[in-house]
Design an enzyme around this catalytic site. Sequence first.
Site: not given
Ligand SMILES: [Zn+2]
Length: 281
Positions: A16, A224, A156, A14
């Site tokens: 970005h 994340d 998450h 996960h």
């Molecule tokens: Zn995310």
Amino acid sequence: MKKKKINYPVIDLHTHLRNDIPKHTKEAKEAGIDIVVYMANCNPPNDNLEKIKASLKEKRYCKALPVSAITKGLKGKELVEVEEIKPYVVGFSDDGKYLEDLGLLKQILKKDVLILAHCSPPFEIGVKRPDLETKFVKRYIEVFERIKKGNLHFQHISRKETVKLIREAKKKGLKITCETCPHYFTFTREELETKVNPPLGEKDDVIAVREGLADGTIDAITSDYAPLPRKTGIAGFRAFLPLCYGLVMMGVLTERKLKEKIYLAPKKIIEKGNPNILKIS
Ligand SMILES: [Zn+2]
């Protein structure tokens, strides 16, 4: 950190990477992460085949596997072209947004793909209503129970009640998976001032997340990683392995169980989503 014991490829399910895959994969590599799965919310989002193919051609410093948006423009209104996109992605997620239309969730689950479900409301709402994470996860589970197709993975997980809910769903035999991030098993909101979504929890939540990791309720740990425009240093690559290894130091996980969370389980989730993707990219 006893880095030498991590003698397997680390997978971060996960992340970005925004609009700069080279820069962010370089940072992942330097932090000891070998494979990253990146969400669709770059600008414009990865919501069509052409864009996803172009994204796959960009230079990367570690293996980087894309996820497609569930809905066009991440707008929550209309499904993307799932059939043509699915050979090129790990799965589908409207991360960055929350998909409210459960009708669309049903439609995409029926196409037998992996959904990476972002079930947290925006930060400002989540701070005031930490119960919403559990409520949204519950809704998704109910839909999944009815459809019995596709793969559902929750992103998450941060709250005690959510861990409990997923534990019960798994006990009933539901084939769902979930992840948490290092900040949720390391810090309470009193201990660290940071703006992460979902927001940090209380002591009880931190303990529950650790228990969930230990007993297998929580399958994977992800970063994340969410760089600019947000200042979310803690949701990052550099803190990832040291904080994960903290679980071994604290006696929450054995070395073997840590390997499950950052390599074996994420690999299994990726391969369930798309059996060929680890080979093509
Ligand atoms: Zn995310």
